[in-house]
Design an enzyme around this catalytic site. Structure first.
Site, mmCIF file in Angstrom:
data_model
loop_
_atom_site.group_PDB
_atom_site.id
_atom_site.type_symbol
_atom_site.label_atom_id
_atom_site.label_comp_id
_atom_site.label_asym_id
_atom_site.label_seq_id
_atom_site.Cartn_x
_atom_site.Cartn_y
_atom_site.Cartn_z
ATOM 1 N N ASP A 52 0.843 -1.195 0.000
ATOM 2 C CA ASP A 52 0.000 0.000 0.000
ATOM 3 C C ASP A 52 0.877 1.242 0.000
ATOM 4 O OD1 ASP A 52 -2.442 1.274 -0.120
ATOM 5 O OD2 ASP A 52 -2.694 1.351 2.059
ATOM 6 N N HIS A 101 -4.547 13.937 1.052
ATOM 7 C CA HIS A 101 -4.776 13.104 2.240
ATOM 8 C C HIS A 101 -3.566 13.188 3.172
ATOM 9 C CE1 HIS A 101 -5.873 9.608 4.695
ATOM 10 N NE2 HIS A 101 -4.648 9.151 4.497
ATOM 11 N N GLU A 116 -10.575 3.839 3.685
ATOM 12 C CA GLU A 116 -9.742 4.695 2.835
ATOM 13 C C GLU A 116 -10.061 4.340 1.397
ATOM 14 O OE1 GLU A 116 -5.647 4.149 4.037
ATOM 15 O OE2 GLU A 116 -5.863 5.590 5.688
ATOM 16 N N GLU A 141 -9.190 4.065 -2.266
ATOM 17 C CA GLU A 141 -7.951 3.991 -3.047
ATOM 18 C C GLU A 141 -8.248 3.319 -4.388
ATOM 19 O OE1 GLU A 141 -4.622 2.343 -0.944
ATOM 20 O OE2 GLU A 141 -5.289 3.080 1.010
ATOM 21 N N ASP A 171 -9.184 0.349 1.913
ATOM 22 C CA ASP A 171 -8.212 -0.009 2.952
ATOM 23 C C ASP A 171 -8.850 0.286 4.316
ATOM 24 O OD1 ASP A 171 -5.975 -0.519 4.469
ATOM 25 O OD2 ASP A 171 -4.963 1.351 3.950
ATOM 26 N N ARG A 221 -8.362 3.439 13.327
ATOM 27 C CA ARG A 221 -7.534 4.613 13.641
ATOM 28 C C ARG A 221 -6.980 4.590 15.057
ATOM 29 N NH1 ARG A 221 -6.241 5.882 8.671
ATOM 30 N NH2 ARG A 221 -8.029 6.495 7.410
ATOM 31 N N GLN A 241 -4.205 2.161 15.190
ATOM 32 C CA GLN A 241 -3.107 2.730 14.397
ATOM 33 C C GLN A 241 -2.332 3.782 15.192
ATOM 34 O OE1 GLN A 241 -4.559 4.350 10.685
ATOM 35 N NE2 GLN A 241 -2.537 4.939 9.938
ATOM 36 N N TYR A 256 1.632 2.718 15.545
ATOM 37 C CA TYR A 256 2.298 2.953 14.257
ATOM 38 C C TYR A 256 3.748 3.415 14.351
ATOM 39 C CZ TYR A 256 2.240 8.100 13.827
ATOM 40 O OH TYR A 256 2.482 9.433 13.971
ATOM 41 N N LYS A 258 -4.463 -2.279 10.010
ATOM 42 C CA LYS A 258 -4.798 -2.374 8.587
ATOM 43 C C LYS A 258 -4.996 -3.820 8.139
ATOM 44 C CE LYS A 258 -3.761 2.038 7.467
ATOM 45 N NZ LYS A 258 -4.581 2.928 6.632
ATOM 46 N N THR A 268 -8.930 -5.891 3.766
ATOM 47 C CA THR A 268 -8.819 -4.951 2.650
ATOM 48 C C THR A 268 -9.749 -5.474 1.570
ATOM 49 O OG1 THR A 268 -6.485 -4.608 3.181
ATOM 50 C CG2 THR A 268 -7.225 -3.832 1.030
ATOM 51 N N GLU A 286 -10.534 12.360 7.740
ATOM 52 C CA GLU A 286 -10.486 13.727 7.190
ATOM 53 C C GLU A 286 -11.856 14.411 7.271
ATOM 54 O OE1 GLU A 286 -8.117 13.543 3.267
ATOM 55 O OE2 GLU A 286 -8.506 11.497 3.935
HETATM 56 CA CA CA Z 1 -4.046 3.123 2.851
#
Ligand code: CA
Length: 450
Positions: free
Chosen positions: A149, A156, A220, A222, A254, A258, A261, A265, A274, A278, A395
């Site tokens: 990814d 973003h 997400e 994508e 994805d 959060r 994460q 992370y 993650k 997916t 976002e």
């Molecule tokens: Ca992603």
């Protein structure tokens, strides 16, 4: 469309008769206004008749139907090289077909286009090989050995960076290195039920962390690119050759936890936040079908030019793609009330992507890493710069601080159980047939008990 032959690699992006917007199919639904699958598209997917238990096979979407290539192979006298190329498709093995390379992909596309076109002598033989998409059960189009990814959505990256570093949202490497991480292939699917993950959570002030269901589940939006041809380990793919390694695109969700994460992370990047799921759309739209939507790759004034291994005349002239992307949400309450899904965002890959697919392939292999047929590259979240163009809830809700108001009075900062997220993508431009990438949907299920 740039069809100049002055570039070393033009085969991918040159249009041919299969892209002619005047072309019509004898499958009447293929001509439907705003349909995803006109005869100019011809995407590949792996399917079987729902509930049949029959072997998976590759099909080609046409209008509201699928042409079953397992049935179509013996039904028509295909040119010998095309029949040989279609044999693995009949067996449900898209990877073997992907490994054959662009000249074979193009010859097969040309033969399928001719067979499905108005006036084809194959119509009577192929009509019984059509299956309604409503009766088709879809699975992943190919075996995905590895999934990477990237993070090429600069709006973003900037918006998310601002949440954490208001004065310095983009890290200094962003405009030089296509940022990415290795994802998890085993939990890839084509949507359906998505179980809310559990993990270590540590809200501000929590001491110590706790283990429990994710409270900040997100999506997400994508694009995903599937690799066609492999490269040998130790042999980088040049940016000139990178175009010919790319087979086609899908829509990719994805799913992201959060809160997990945030705690996990640093220092090595996302891991369990993650890897639980997916989702990709089941139809792979080939680079041939996308040829009319190639656009120049441009950088804003003042931004650094890519290093030479990420630059080519061809990439500058036609490396980018004009793809419109949408996210739709239907909550359990909306579903119960019979209310339609609401669109949360609309963005375009052309505005959002800081790098091209060819640059990602060249960069991924620049250290000698080998890509294999069926490998999946995610673009990263493709948010636009404006309001209504944010392609994640992180976002849209400004880090969970500004709830979204939904029709019917509900509010969301992140996803609730029962929420159904649908992502769509399509290409349209004057003088071309509209090409849809189809859609991918997933419905959030409550976390496992215990
Ligand atoms: Ca992603």
């Amino acid at each position: 469309m740039n069809t100049s032959t002055s570039f070393a690699t033009t085969i991918t992006t040159s249009t041919d008769g299969t892209n002619d917007p005047a072309l019509r199919s004898w499958v009447a639904s293929a001509a439907r206004e705003a349909g995803d699958f006109p005869i100019q598209n011809l995407p590949y997917g792996r399917f079987r008749r729902r509930g049949s238990g029959e072997p998976w096979r590759i099909g080609v979407a046409i209008g509201d139907d699928v042409l079953d290539l397992r049935a179509a192979l013996p039904a028509v006298s295909w040119p010998a090289p095309v029949a040989a190329a279609m044999a693995p498709l009949a067996d449900g093995d898209l990877n073997a077909f992907m490994a054959l390379g662009r000249p074979v992909w193009r010859a097969t596309r040309a033969a399928l286009s001719a067979a499905l076109a108005v006036g084809s002598t194959a119509q009577a033989s192929l009509a019984p090989c059509l299956v309604s998409q409503a009766e088709a059960e879809m699975t992943l189009p190919c075996r995905v050995g590895d999934y990477t990814d990237f993070y090429i959505g600069i709006h973003h990256a900037t918006a998310v960076g601002k949440l954490f570093r208001p004065d310095n949202p983009l890290l200094p490497n962003y405009k030089w290195v296509p940022i990415g991480y290795h994802g998890r292939a085993s939990s890839l699917g084509v949507g359906g039920d998505i179980r809310r993950p559990a993990g270590q959570l540590k809200a501000a002030g929590d001491e110590p962390p706790v283990f429990g269901p994710c409270k900040r589940l997100d999506y997400e939006l994508e694009l995903g690119a599937l690799i066609g041809t492999a490269n040998e380990q130790g042999r980088p793919v040049t940016i000139q050759a990178a175009e010919d390694a790319l087979f086609g695109l899908t829509v990719l969700n994805d799913w992201s936890a959060r809160d997990i994460q945030t705690w996990e992370y640093q220092p090595l990047g996302p891991f369990l936040s993650k890897s639980f799921a997916t989702s990709i759309s089941p139809w792979v739209v080939t680079m041939e079908a996308l040829a009319p939507f190639r656009r120049p790759f441009v950088r804003p004034d003042g931004d650094p030019a890519p290093l030479p291994y990420l630059d080519s005349p061809f990439n500058r002239a036609a490396g980018a793609l004009d793809v419109t992307l949408e996210v739709w949400l239907e909550t359990a309450a909306m579903r119960a009330a019979g209310a339609p899904a609401v669109r949360l965002s609309q963005s375009n890959a052309l505005d959002a992507a800081y790098w091209t697919w060819a640059q990602l392939v060249a960069h991924h292999t620049s250290n000698g890493c080998n890509l294999q047929p069926g490998d999946l590259l995610g673009s990263g979240t493709l948010s636009g710069p404006g309001a209504g163009q944010a392609a994640s809830m992180l976002e849209l809700s400004v880090g969970g601080k500004q709830p979204l108001l939904l029709p019917g009075g509900e509010q969301r900062t992140f996803l609730a159980d029962g929420d159904r997220v649908t992502m769509r993508a399509y290409c349209q431009a004057v003088g071309t047939a509209r090409i849809g990438l189809g859609e991918v949907s997933g419905t959030v299920q409550a976390a496992a008990a215990g």
